[in-house]
Design a protein around this motif. Structure first.
Motif, PDB file in Angstrom:
ATOM      1  N   MET A   1       0.839  -1.178   0.000  1.00 35.34           N
ATOM      2  CA  MET A   1       0.000   0.000   0.000  1.00 35.34           C
ATOM      3  C   MET A   1       0.886   1.245   0.000  1.00 35.34           C
ATOM      4  SD  MET A   1      -3.209   0.806   2.436  1.00 35.34           S
ATOM      5  CE  MET A   1      -2.749   1.933   3.714  1.00 35.34           C
ATOM      6  N   LYS A   2       0.525   2.240  -0.789  1.00 33.61           N
ATOM      7  CA  LYS A   2       1.265   3.494  -0.907  1.00 33.61           C
ATOM      8  C   LYS A   2       1.095   4.334   0.363  1.00 33.61           C
ATOM      9  CE  LYS A   2       0.952   7.782  -3.381  1.00 33.61           C
ATOM     10  NZ  LYS A   2      -0.013   8.617  -4.017  1.00 33.61           N
ATOM     11  N   PRO A   3       2.204   4.897   0.893  1.00 38.37           N
ATOM     12  CA  PRO A   3       2.082   5.751   2.082  1.00 38.37           C
ATOM     13  C   PRO A   3       1.260   7.008   1.792  1.00 38.37           C
ATOM     14  CG  PRO A   3       4.400   5.266   1.605  1.00 38.37           C
ATOM     15  CD  PRO A   3       3.582   4.741   0.458  1.00 38.37           C
ATOM     16  N   ILE A   4       0.626   7.536   2.818  1.00 39.11           N
ATOM     17  CA  ILE A   4      -0.131   8.770   2.724  1.00 39.11           C
ATOM     18  C   ILE A   4       0.864   9.926   2.741  1.00 39.11           C
ATOM     19  CG2 ILE A   4      -1.796  10.259   3.913  1.00 39.11           C
ATOM     20  CD1 ILE A   4      -2.964   7.619   5.097  1.00 39.11           C
ATOM     21  N   SER A   5       0.797  10.790   1.747  1.00 43.05           N
ATOM     22  CA  SER A   5       1.714  11.934   1.689  1.00 43.05           C
ATOM     23  C   SER A   5       1.149  13.096   2.507  1.00 43.05           C
ATOM     24  CB  SER A   5       1.977  12.350   0.249  1.00 43.05           C
ATOM     25  OG  SER A   5       0.776  12.730  -0.385  1.00 43.05           O
ATOM     26  N   VAL A   6       2.033  13.726   3.283  1.00 47.65           N
ATOM     27  CA  VAL A   6       1.621  14.781   4.214  1.00 47.65           C
ATOM     28  C   VAL A   6       2.464  16.036   3.992  1.00 47.65           C
ATOM     29  CG1 VAL A   6       1.385  15.397   6.652  1.00 47.65           C
ATOM     30  CG2 VAL A   6       1.018  13.032   5.946  1.00 47.65           C
ATOM     31  N   LEU A   7       1.799  17.187   3.964  1.00 49.92           N
ATOM     32  CA  LEU A   7       2.451  18.490   3.955  1.00 49.92           C
ATOM     33  C   LEU A   7       2.189  19.122   5.318  1.00 49.92           C
ATOM     34  CD1 LEU A   7       3.836  20.943   2.567  1.00 49.92           C
ATOM     35  CD2 LEU A   7       1.550  21.632   1.796  1.00 49.92           C
ATOM     36  N   GLY A  18       9.348  18.705  14.927  1.00 49.05           N
ATOM     37  CA  GLY A  18       8.777  17.702  15.833  1.00 49.05           C
ATOM     38  C   GLY A  18       7.727  16.838  15.156  1.00 49.05           C
ATOM     39  N   LEU A  19       6.830  17.477  14.410  1.00 46.54           N
ATOM     40  CA  LEU A  19       5.799  16.717  13.694  1.00 46.54           C
ATOM     41  C   LEU A  19       6.417  15.804  12.640  1.00 46.54           C
ATOM     42  CD1 LEU A  19       3.049  19.445  13.284  1.00 46.54           C
ATOM     43  CD2 LEU A  19       2.859  17.319  14.599  1.00 46.54           C
ATOM     44  N   GLN A  20       7.404  16.320  11.920  1.00 47.70           N
ATOM     45  CA  GLN A  20       8.054  15.500  10.902  1.00 47.70           C
ATOM     46  C   GLN A  20       8.738  14.292  11.539  1.00 47.70           C
ATOM     47  OE1 GLN A  20      10.656  17.494   8.178  1.00 47.70           O
ATOM     48  NE2 GLN A  20      10.889  15.663   6.940  1.00 47.70           N
ATOM     49  N   THR A  21       9.373  14.494  12.676  1.00 45.19           N
ATOM     50  CA  THR A  21      10.042  13.399  13.384  1.00 45.19           C
ATOM     51  C   THR A  21       9.047  12.323  13.803  1.00 45.19           C
ATOM     52  OG1 THR A  21      11.763  14.895  14.181  1.00 45.19           O
ATOM     53  CG2 THR A  21      11.476  12.827  15.372  1.00 45.19           C
ATOM     54  N   VAL A  22       7.944  12.750  14.384  1.00 48.48           N
ATOM     55  CA  VAL A  22       6.926  11.792  14.845  1.00 48.48           C
ATOM     56  C   VAL A  22       6.264  11.078  13.664  1.00 48.48           C
ATOM     57  CG1 VAL A  22       4.690  11.589  15.996  1.00 48.48           C
ATOM     58  CG2 VAL A  22       6.497  12.986  17.016  1.00 48.48           C
ATOM     59  N   SER A  24       7.338  10.662  10.591  1.00 47.55           N
ATOM     60  CA  SER A  24       8.244   9.852   9.765  1.00 47.55           C
ATOM     61  C   SER A  24       8.494   8.473  10.366  1.00 47.55           C
ATOM     62  CB  SER A  24       9.565  10.577   9.542  1.00 47.55           C
ATOM     63  OG  SER A  24      10.271  10.704  10.758  1.00 47.55           O
ATOM     64  N   ARG A  25       8.130   8.275  11.606  1.00 50.32           N
ATOM     65  CA  ARG A  25       8.271   6.956  12.249  1.00 50.32           C
ATOM     66  C   ARG A  25       7.188   5.972  11.802  1.00 50.32           C
ATOM     67  NH1 ARG A  25       9.585   9.248  18.253  1.00 50.32           N
ATOM     68  NH2 ARG A  25      11.690   9.972  17.765  1.00 50.32           N
ATOM     69  N   VAL A  31       6.133  12.375   4.906  1.00 53.62           N
ATOM     70  CA  VAL A  31       6.126  13.839   4.916  1.00 53.62           C
ATOM     71  C   VAL A  31       6.841  14.303   3.659  1.00 53.62           C
ATOM     72  CG1 VAL A  31       6.828  15.921   6.124  1.00 53.62           C
ATOM     73  CG2 VAL A  31       6.040  13.938   7.430  1.00 53.62           C
ATOM     74  N   VAL A  32       6.100  14.954   2.772  1.00 49.08           N
ATOM     75  CA  VAL A  32       6.661  15.357   1.475  1.00 49.08           C
ATOM     76  C   VAL A  32       7.117  16.805   1.449  1.00 49.08           C
ATOM     77  CG1 VAL A  32       5.411  13.613   0.161  1.00 49.08           C
ATOM     78  CG2 VAL A  32       4.354  15.853   0.548  1.00 49.08           C
ATOM     79  N   GLY A  33       6.715  17.603   2.466  1.00 48.55           N
ATOM     80  CA  GLY A  33       7.132  18.994   2.472  1.00 48.55           C
ATOM     81  C   GLY A  33       6.657  19.735   3.698  1.00 48.55           C
ATOM     82  N   GLU A  34       7.159  20.971   3.789  1.00 48.54           N
ATOM     83  CA  GLU A  34       6.815  21.856   4.896  1.00 48.54           C
ATOM     84  C   GLU A  34       6.587  23.261   4.353  1.00 48.54           C
ATOM     85  OE1 GLU A  34       9.942  21.971   7.762  1.00 48.54           O
ATOM     86  OE2 GLU A  34      10.027  19.796   7.963  1.00 48.54           O
ATOM     87  N   ALA A  35       5.799  24.033   5.095  1.00 50.28           N
ATOM     88  CA  ALA A  35       5.586  25.436   4.771  1.00 50.28           C
ATOM     89  C   ALA A  35       5.348  26.198   6.065  1.00 50.28           C
ATOM     90  CB  ALA A  35       4.394  25.602   3.838  1.00 50.28           C
ATOM     91  N   ALA A  36       5.668  27.507   6.046  1.00 50.33           N
ATOM     92  CA  ALA A  36       5.537  28.329   7.248  1.00 50.33           C
ATOM     93  C   ALA A  36       4.543  29.468   7.089  1.00 50.33           C
ATOM     94  CB  ALA A  36       6.898  28.890   7.640  1.00 50.33           C
ATOM     95  N   THR A  37       4.026  29.663   5.875  1.00 51.60           N
ATOM     96  CA  THR A  37       3.093  30.759   5.619  1.00 51.60           C
ATOM     97  C   THR A  37       1.935  30.256   4.763  1.00 51.60           C
ATOM     98  OG1 THR A  37       4.163  31.444   3.561  1.00 51.60           O
ATOM     99  CG2 THR A  37       4.997  32.440   5.611  1.00 51.60           C
ATOM    100  N   VAL A  38       0.879  31.070   4.706  1.00 54.40           N
ATOM    101  CA  VAL A  38      -0.256  30.744   3.833  1.00 54.40           C
ATOM    102  C   VAL A  38       0.214  30.664   2.382  1.00 54.40           C
ATOM    103  CG1 VAL A  38      -2.433  31.621   2.903  1.00 54.40           C
ATOM    104  CG2 VAL A  38      -2.000  31.729   5.362  1.00 54.40           C
TER     105      VAL A  38
END
Length: 73
Positions: A1-7, A18-22, A24-25, A31-38
């Protein structure tokens, strides 16, 4: 099954890390990416097409709710 991709979208780097660390386990999540603004959330969501966007409500340039609306549109 393909993993669920999360931004992950949060304006605090320590929260994103912290969220990426948790998350990714979990073999079922990627986790495919991160953003800090709208603005970055909308751009990265369009570029990466994640299955899930984990969104902070308060961001420096607007509301996470508004970002969700823009991403959905």
């Amino acid at each position: 099954m393909k993993p669920i991709s999360v931004l992950i979208v949060d304006d605090h780097e320590v929260v994103r890390v912290g969220l990426q660390t948790v998350l990714s386990r979990q073999d079922s999540l990627n986790v495919v990416g991160e953003a800090a603004t709208v603005t970055d959330a909308v751009v990265e969501s369009c570029r990466l097409q994640p299955d899930v966007v984990l969104m902070d409500v308060r961001l420096p340039d607007g509301s996470g709710v508004d970002a969700c609306r823009a991403i959905r549109d």
